[in-house]
Design a protein around this motif. Structure first.
Motif, mmCIF file in Angstrom:
data_model
loop_
_atom_site.group_PDB
_atom_site.id
_atom_site.type_symbol
_atom_site.label_atom_id
_atom_site.label_comp_id
_atom_site.label_asym_id
_atom_site.label_seq_id
_atom_site.Cartn_x
_atom_site.Cartn_y
_atom_site.Cartn_z
ATOM 1 N N GLU A 161 -31.315 -10.836 46.150
ATOM 2 C CA GLU A 161 -30.216 -11.324 45.303
ATOM 3 C C GLU A 161 -30.744 -12.524 44.538
ATOM 4 N N ARG A 193 -33.744 -4.091 46.598
ATOM 5 C CA ARG A 193 -33.251 -3.741 47.933
ATOM 6 C C ARG A 193 -33.742 -2.344 48.265
ATOM 7 N N THR A 202 -27.963 4.868 37.697
ATOM 8 C CA THR A 202 -28.280 3.448 37.899
ATOM 9 C C THR A 202 -27.210 2.712 38.700
ATOM 10 N N PHE A 203 -26.243 3.447 39.269
ATOM 11 C CA PHE A 203 -25.192 2.740 40.019
ATOM 12 C C PHE A 203 -25.786 2.033 41.231
ATOM 13 N N THR A 205 -29.592 1.505 42.847
ATOM 14 C CA THR A 205 -31.032 1.736 42.792
ATOM 15 C C THR A 205 -31.720 0.685 43.650
ATOM 16 N N GLU A 212 -25.468 -13.431 38.211
ATOM 17 C CA GLU A 212 -24.757 -14.178 39.254
ATOM 18 C C GLU A 212 -24.526 -15.622 38.814
ATOM 19 N N GLU A 277 -17.484 -0.493 43.374
ATOM 20 C CA GLU A 277 -17.644 -1.923 43.073
ATOM 21 C C GLU A 277 -18.505 -2.166 41.832
ATOM 22 N N LEU A 278 -17.982 -3.022 40.948
ATOM 23 C CA LEU A 278 -18.770 -3.484 39.801
ATOM 24 C C LEU A 278 -19.306 -4.886 40.062
ATOM 25 N N ALA A 319 -20.563 -12.304 41.388
ATOM 26 C CA ALA A 319 -21.874 -11.644 41.392
ATOM 27 C C ALA A 319 -21.725 -10.246 40.821
ATOM 28 N N ALA A 320 -22.313 -10.047 39.636
ATOM 29 C CA ALA A 320 -22.156 -8.758 38.950
ATOM 30 C C ALA A 320 -23.510 -8.070 38.827
ATOM 31 N N GLY A 321 -23.493 -6.785 38.535
ATOM 32 C CA GLY A 321 -24.723 -6.029 38.318
ATOM 33 C C GLY A 321 -24.817 -5.637 36.847
ATOM 34 N N ARG A 324 -25.040 -1.735 36.610
ATOM 35 C CA ARG A 324 -23.754 -1.131 36.956
ATOM 36 C C ARG A 324 -22.727 -1.348 35.864
HETATM 37 N N1 GAP Z 1 -25.092 -12.720 45.856
HETATM 38 C C1 GAP Z 1 -24.110 -11.762 46.291
HETATM 39 C C2 GAP Z 1 -24.531 -10.382 46.101
HETATM 40 O O1 GAP Z 1 -25.690 -10.081 45.825
HETATM 41 P P1 GAP Z 1 -23.664 -7.921 46.182
HETATM 42 O O2 GAP Z 1 -22.259 -7.420 46.212
HETATM 43 O O3 GAP Z 1 -24.610 -7.421 47.217
HETATM 44 O O4 GAP Z 1 -23.529 -9.504 46.232
HETATM 45 C C3 GAP Z 1 -23.609 -8.088 43.572
HETATM 46 O O5 GAP Z 1 -24.284 -7.646 44.738
HETATM 47 C C4 GAP Z 1 -23.635 -7.010 42.534
HETATM 48 O O6 GAP Z 1 -24.971 -6.566 42.284
HETATM 49 C C5 GAP Z 1 -22.892 -5.717 42.930
HETATM 50 O O7 GAP Z 1 -21.505 -5.836 42.693
HETATM 51 C C6 GAP Z 1 -23.532 -4.702 42.009
HETATM 52 O O8 GAP Z 1 -22.968 -4.744 40.714
HETATM 53 C C7 GAP Z 1 -24.972 -5.207 41.938
HETATM 54 N N2 GAP Z 1 -25.786 -4.435 42.906
HETATM 55 C C8 GAP Z 1 -25.953 -4.682 44.223
HETATM 56 N N3 GAP Z 1 -26.772 -3.772 44.783
HETATM 57 C C9 GAP Z 1 -27.149 -2.930 43.794
HETATM 58 C C10 GAP Z 1 -27.987 -1.770 43.728
HETATM 59 N N4 GAP Z 1 -28.647 -1.333 44.808
HETATM 60 N N5 GAP Z 1 -28.121 -1.137 42.536
HETATM 61 C C11 GAP Z 1 -27.480 -1.582 41.417
HETATM 62 N N6 GAP Z 1 -26.691 -2.676 41.432
HETATM 63 C C12 GAP Z 1 -26.506 -3.343 42.599
#
Ligand code: GAP
Length: 459
Positions: A161, A193, A202-203, A205, A212, A277-278, A319-321, A324
């Motif tokens: 993160e 991750r 890409t939802f 990955t 953030e 989740e977005l 915290a957004a992606g 996503r």
């Molecule tokens: N710092 C808090 C944090 O990282 P999280 O809910 O694990 O919180 C935040 O991640 C955002 O990051 C998610 O809402 C999503 O939009 C994006 N995200 C997390 N893991 C992802 C993944 N494997 N692939 C794409 N986007 C991801």
């Protein structure tokens, strides 16, 4: 005029992404590498616009947030303090026969799509040769080594993160930014991750971009800022055109909360697969600054010279992606309309500021000096906004091509242009065509781009 066609499916959006080069599978010539994607020209432009809109909301439209770009590789103790080394895990089950690995919770709930690789009609564990292990915790962080010697002392992790890069810089930023709580630090960048079940393009990955922001506040004000950031972030998506009906805020139950959070709400979007989740908005309290102060021995607190008060700020984190959000904007914008002549047009009804290309300029025919005039118009618009020149194929075909990538305006040079210096300006959503003076185009289009936008999807 136009009528709604079929329901949007993920397959249709993925096909468009591939057809028009927004997003495609990575390492394709080698057969692909599971769940990694590359962005092509229009995809890069779109995702860049999404990130720019996020920066605009964080930096340009307010004066209580500053920017940061921290390193992907950080000291391993960062992840000890944050709790990721210990707790950033999923419970996994392995099959000793086929070496496949499954999430224990997905197995327990018999999740759709989960099958035994040897016998796909069965669930893992139910095939004749299945030999499953007990559930074991599997850490999602990617490990690497730093420096020429590979040993336990050289292990580092790719950040899972961007948030921790902000906490470990709290002191630096406080010193140089002349801010006092309530204030925020914003960052956009890649996170990694080792997800066990990536999917839906890409939802989810293993390599993705996060947007953030950590907002540091006096602890007594944490609840009020939590409420205000939830609303603020929800509104960001609708301002940029997401249908409010397809967006909701969902408060986490106590048993869903992460180890650092006392309250979290997700902004969820109704993707074709399900509500998903977005973005998460979390009240992280004093957890992170306290943890890093303990681990590092540094004081991570704020001293208010006015009141003489010293305290560890609480943190509210939206915290957004970026990937996503980009996917959600694509899905929400996707439309198929049957026109009066019976033709079906695929159109991305993107907010003009998100659209990869703002204006396409075309000569009606490739002669009579029309291409030269069109190219000079492109030159005059280029410095103002992303512009594309297109002279290939019938005019109808060219309009369709621009509709598919969401270009809000098309300018056509025709016979009249030669006589009176005017061109046709076509609107993607209303399909209206107006005559405008060439010289007025840059200011006119820049003005339209800056104007608040009402989504045609709401009409
Ligand atoms: N710092 C808090 C944090 O990282 P999280 O809910 O694990 O919180 C935040 O991640 C955002 O990051 C998610 O809402 C999503 O939009 C994006 N995200 C997390 N893991 C992802 C993944 N494997 N692939 C794409 N986007 C991801």
């Amino acid at each position: 005029m136009a009528s709604e066609e079929d329901v949007v499916t993920m397959d249709k959006v993925v096909a468009l992404c591939k057809r028009r080069g927004f997003i495609f599978a990575s390492s394709e010539i080698y057969g692909g590498l599971g769940s990694t994607y590359d962005y092509g020209h229009y995809g890069v432009l779109l995702k860049t616009n999404v990130k720019n809109e996020w920066w605009r909301a964080m930096l340009q439209e307010r004066d209580d947030i500053v920017a940061l770009d921290s390193a992907i590789l950080q000291h391993p103790r960062v992840w000890k303090a944050s709790g990721h080394l210990e707790g950033f895990t999923d419970p996994m089950v392995d099959c000793r026969t086929c070496k496949a690995r499954f999430r224990a919770d997905h197995l327990a709930e018999r999740a759709p799509g989960l099958v035994c690789p040897q016998k796909p009609s069965k669930l893992p564990g139910e095939g004749p040769d299945c030999d499953l292990t007990e559930a074991r915790e599997f850490n999602l962080m990617f490990e690497t080594t730093v420096g020429p010697v590979k040993d336990s002392g050289s292990i580092a992790y790719l950040r899972p993160e961007t948030a921790q890069g902000i906490f470990i810089n709290f002191k630096n930023v406080l010193q140089f930014s002349r801010k006092k709580p309530p204030f925020g630090i914003a960052q956009v960048g890649k996170s990694f991750r080792n997800e066990i079940t990536p999917g839906n393009i890409t939802f989810r990955t293993r390599e993705f971009e996060q947007m953030e922001m950590e907002f540091f506040v006096p602890p007594a004000e944490a609840q009020q800022w939590y409420e205000s950031w939830k609303q603020e972030r929800f509104d960001w998506y609708t301002r940029l055109g997401i249908r409010p009906d397809s967006l909701r805020l969902r408060e986490h139950d106590a048993d869903e909360l992460s180890h650092y959070s006392s309250a979290t709400a997700d902004v969820e979007y109704l993707f074709p697969m399900a509500w998903s989740e977005l973005e998460g908005i979390a009240n992280r309290g004093q957890f992170d600054l306290t943890a890093h102060a303990t681990e590092s021995g540094e004081k991570l607190e704020y001293f208010d010279q006015g009141s003489g008060e010293r305290y560890i700020p609480a943190v509210i984190e939206p915290a957004a992606g970026a990937d996503r959000a980009t996917l959600a904007f694509l899905v929400d914008a996707y439309d198929e309309e049957t026109l009066e002549n019976g033709e079906v047009r695929t159109v991305l009804k993107l907010h003009p500021r998100l659209a990869p290309v703002k204006v396409a300029v075309m000569p009606l025919v490739k002669k009579d000096g029309q291409p030269e005039i069109a190219k000079s118009i492109v030159a005059s618009l280029r410095g103002v906004m992303q512009t594309e020149y297109d002279e290939g194929g019938s005019i109808g075909k060219r309009y369709r091509r621009q509709d598919e990538i969401g270009t809000p305006w098309c300018v056509t040079v025709d016979h009249e242009t030669l006589a009176d210096g005017t061109v046709t300006l076509r609107d993607r959503d209303t399909l209206t065509q107006e005559r405008v003076e060439i010289n007025d185009l840059p200011a006119l289009l820049a003005g339209r781009l800056a104007m608040p936008w009402t989504s045609p999807k709401l009409g």
